[in-house]
Design a protein around this motif. Structure first.
Motif, PDB file in Angstrom:
ATOM      1  N   ILE A 156       9.151  -5.458   0.984  1.00 56.83           N
ATOM      2  CA  ILE A 156       8.189  -4.400   1.025  1.00 56.83           C
ATOM      3  C   ILE A 156       7.424  -4.178  -0.508  1.00 56.83           C
ATOM      4  CG2 ILE A 156       8.327  -1.789   1.027  1.00 56.83           C
ATOM      5  CD1 ILE A 156       8.781  -3.497   3.690  1.00 56.83           C
ATOM      6  N   SER A 157       8.154  -4.634  -1.439  1.00 53.19           N
ATOM      7  CA  SER A 157       7.814  -4.897  -2.743  1.00 53.19           C
ATOM      8  C   SER A 157       6.270  -5.846  -3.016  1.00 53.19           C
ATOM      9  CB  SER A 157       8.569  -5.521  -3.804  1.00 53.19           C
ATOM     10  OG  SER A 157       9.860  -4.933  -3.771  1.00 53.19           O
ATOM     11  N   VAL A 158       5.623  -5.037  -3.782  1.00 51.76           N
ATOM     12  CA  VAL A 158       4.292  -5.985  -4.136  1.00 51.76           C
ATOM     13  C   VAL A 158       4.137  -6.284  -5.592  1.00 51.76           C
ATOM     14  CG1 VAL A 158       2.760  -4.659  -2.226  1.00 51.76           C
ATOM     15  CG2 VAL A 158       3.074  -3.556  -4.519  1.00 51.76           C
ATOM     16  N   ASP A 159       5.173  -6.238  -6.573  1.00 53.07           N
ATOM     17  CA  ASP A 159       4.966  -7.189  -7.450  1.00 53.07           C
ATOM     18  C   ASP A 159       5.966  -8.181  -7.321  1.00 53.07           C
ATOM     19  OD1 ASP A 159       7.122  -4.942  -7.436  1.00 53.07           O
ATOM     20  OD2 ASP A 159       7.906  -5.578  -9.407  1.00 53.07           O
ATOM     21  N   PHE A 160       5.946  -9.167  -8.363  1.00 52.94           N
ATOM     22  CA  PHE A 160       6.560 -10.445  -8.463  1.00 52.94           C
ATOM     23  C   PHE A 160       8.039 -10.177  -8.527  1.00 52.94           C
ATOM     24  CE2 PHE A 160       8.965 -13.765 -11.011  1.00 52.94           C
ATOM     25  CZ  PHE A 160       8.763 -14.864 -10.060  1.00 52.94           C
ATOM     26  N   GLY A 183       2.446 -12.296  -4.566  1.00 53.16           N
ATOM     27  CA  GLY A 183       3.120 -13.095  -3.644  1.00 53.16           C
ATOM     28  C   GLY A 183       3.016 -14.330  -3.425  1.00 53.16           C
ATOM     29  N   VAL A 184       1.962 -15.136  -4.248  1.00 56.91           N
ATOM     30  CA  VAL A 184       1.813 -16.491  -4.384  1.00 56.91           C
ATOM     31  C   VAL A 184       2.674 -16.754  -5.576  1.00 56.91           C
ATOM     32  CG1 VAL A 184       0.460 -18.427  -5.371  1.00 56.91           C
ATOM     33  CG2 VAL A 184      -0.499 -16.547  -3.667  1.00 56.91           C
ATOM     34  N   LYS A 185       3.072 -16.013  -6.589  1.00 61.73           N
ATOM     35  CA  LYS A 185       3.969 -16.667  -7.669  1.00 61.73           C
ATOM     36  C   LYS A 185       5.556 -16.511  -6.839  1.00 61.73           C
ATOM     37  CE  LYS A 185       1.559 -13.938 -11.240  1.00 61.73           C
ATOM     38  NZ  LYS A 185       1.677 -12.630 -11.938  1.00 61.73           N
ATOM     39  N   ALA A 186       5.769 -15.355  -6.073  1.00 61.74           N
ATOM     40  CA  ALA A 186       7.229 -15.206  -5.316  1.00 61.74           C
ATOM     41  C   ALA A 186       7.207 -16.577  -4.460  1.00 61.74           C
ATOM     42  CB  ALA A 186       7.098 -13.989  -4.596  1.00 61.74           C
ATOM     43  N   PRO A 209      21.907 -17.209   6.815  1.00 60.71           N
ATOM     44  CA  PRO A 209      21.283 -18.452   6.656  1.00 60.71           C
ATOM     45  C   PRO A 209      19.927 -18.443   7.193  1.00 60.71           C
ATOM     46  CG  PRO A 209      23.545 -18.711   7.371  1.00 60.71           C
ATOM     47  CD  PRO A 209      23.250 -17.547   7.228  1.00 60.71           C
ATOM     48  N   GLN A 210      19.867 -17.885   8.483  1.00 58.79           N
ATOM     49  CA  GLN A 210      18.572 -18.272   9.269  1.00 58.79           C
ATOM     50  C   GLN A 210      17.355 -17.159   8.550  1.00 58.79           C
ATOM     51  OE1 GLN A 210      21.364 -18.073  12.997  1.00 58.79           O
ATOM     52  NE2 GLN A 210      19.273 -17.699  13.619  1.00 58.79           N
ATOM     53  N   ILE A 211      17.628 -16.531   7.731  1.00 57.24           N
ATOM     54  CA  ILE A 211      16.454 -15.636   7.113  1.00 57.24           C
ATOM     55  C   ILE A 211      15.574 -16.239   6.443  1.00 57.24           C
ATOM     56  CG2 ILE A 211      15.865 -13.631   5.515  1.00 57.24           C
ATOM     57  CD1 ILE A 211      17.391 -12.379   7.860  1.00 57.24           C
ATOM     58  N   VAL A 212      14.187 -15.911   6.902  1.00 63.03           N
ATOM     59  CA  VAL A 212      13.018 -16.617   6.236  1.00 63.03           C
ATOM     60  C   VAL A 212      12.410 -15.226   5.618  1.00 63.03           C
ATOM     61  CG1 VAL A 212      10.737 -17.656   6.569  1.00 63.03           C
ATOM     62  CG2 VAL A 212      12.649 -18.367   7.941  1.00 63.03           C
ATOM     63  N   VAL A 213      12.079 -15.561   4.126  1.00 60.79           N
ATOM     64  CA  VAL A 213      11.652 -14.245   3.662  1.00 60.79           C
ATOM     65  C   VAL A 213      10.058 -14.348   3.530  1.00 60.79           C
ATOM     66  CG1 VAL A 213      11.399 -13.232   1.213  1.00 60.79           C
ATOM     67  CG2 VAL A 213      13.418 -14.686   1.781  1.00 60.79           C
ATOM     68  N   LYS A 214       9.505 -13.246   4.180  1.00 55.12           N
ATOM     69  CA  LYS A 214       7.970 -13.093   4.583  1.00 55.12           C
ATOM     70  C   LYS A 214       7.535 -12.310   3.333  1.00 55.12           C
ATOM     71  CE  LYS A 214       5.731 -11.949   8.730  1.00 55.12           C
ATOM     72  NZ  LYS A 214       5.728 -11.002   9.890  1.00 55.12           N
ATOM     73  N   ILE A 215       6.388 -12.924   2.939  1.00 52.82           N
ATOM     74  CA  ILE A 215       5.740 -12.482   1.628  1.00 52.82           C
ATOM     75  C   ILE A 215       4.141 -12.383   1.716  1.00 52.82           C
ATOM     76  CG2 ILE A 215       5.137 -13.247  -0.798  1.00 52.82           C
ATOM     77  CD1 ILE A 215       8.209 -13.384  -0.759  1.00 52.82           C
ATOM     78  N   PRO A 216       3.631 -11.109   1.456  1.00 53.81           N
ATOM     79  CA  PRO A 216       2.254 -10.995   1.775  1.00 53.81           C
ATOM     80  C   PRO A 216       1.424 -11.997   0.845  1.00 53.81           C
ATOM     81  CG  PRO A 216       3.059  -9.087   0.456  1.00 53.81           C
ATOM     82  CD  PRO A 216       4.373  -9.878   0.677  1.00 53.81           C
TER      83      PRO A 216
END
Ligand code: G3P
Length: 217
Positions: A63-67, A94-97, A82-89
């Motif tokens: 939900i965060s929008v800062d790195f 987000g690109v840095k993350a 272990p099955q979790i994939v982190v979804k990043i906007p």
């Protein structure tokens, strides 16, 4: 082509899993809210329940929008299961993350992709998946499938390992067209997945076979 179901509805996830063709699940904050899953702890518990119901990757969105916030949230999500994939906007932070998680070996799904340039950046940052939203592009009179084609072309030019996850899939033809283009994954509602089963000639043919079998007995 991998099939993911795009929902937070456990019954639908279990139904798709029982079909034997499911490779994973994608969720987002809107889909969680639609199921009435609210509050930090309930949301985390629900991700674990989804992971326990399926065998493949399960995208859980930050939900965060800062790195710093994305890193904190993403690491906590990744530790859940272990099955979790982190979804990043797809935003600058987000690109840095994406780069950070890629270097740590944590899988990511870069969401809200609406242009080939965004997909190129996400791949360069090491995203595991990119999610171009084809239905939402179609909604604004822009060919969503054309975007899948552009990304496929670019990724193939440079052998990027990032998988194209066609998202915002709305119906069976989206799935078939994405498969023709060579999307690696599609995520859609249960109705689009089970819609692939249907053909009136199959129903007519089966009814005739059963009727003829009765005649012979
Ligand atoms: O996977 C992205 C998806 O949840 C968005 O779908 O139908 O809200 O555009 P939609």
């Amino acid at each position: 082509m991998k099939f993911f179901i795009d929902t937070a509805n456990l019954d639908q996830i279990k139904e798709a899993q029982a079909l034997g063709i499911l490779d994973g699940v994608t969720t987002n904050p809107s889909l969680m809210a639609k199921e009435g899953i609210t509050g930090h702890d309930n949301i985390l518990k629900h991700y674990v329940a989804i992971c326990e119901a399926v065998e493949g990757d399960v995208s859980a969105e930050v939900i965060s929008v800062d790195f710093e916030g994305m890193v904190r949230e993403g690491e906590a999500l990744a530790e859940l299961h272990p099955q979790i994939v982190v979804k990043i906007p797809m935003i600058k932070e987000g690109v840095k993350a994406l780069k950070y998680f890629s270097q740590k070996g944590i899988k990511t799904n870069c969401t809200l992709i609406f242009s080939a340039g965004q997909a190129l950046l996400a791949a360069k940052a090491g995203a595991t998946y990119v999610s171009p939203f084809i239905g939402r592009l179609d909604d604004v009179s822009t060919d969503g499938l054309n975007l899948i084609q552009e990304i496929r072309h670019i990724y193939d030019n440079y052998a990027f390992q990032t998988e194209i996850l066609a998202a915002s899939v709305r119906h069976t033809m989206h799935i078939i067209d994405c498969a023709k283009i060579g999307a690696d994954v599609m995520t859609g509602p249960l109705s689009a997945i089970t819609g692939l089963l249907n053909h009136p000639l199959t129903d007519i043919g089966l009814a005739k076979f059963l009727e003829d079998h009765k005649k012979g007995n």
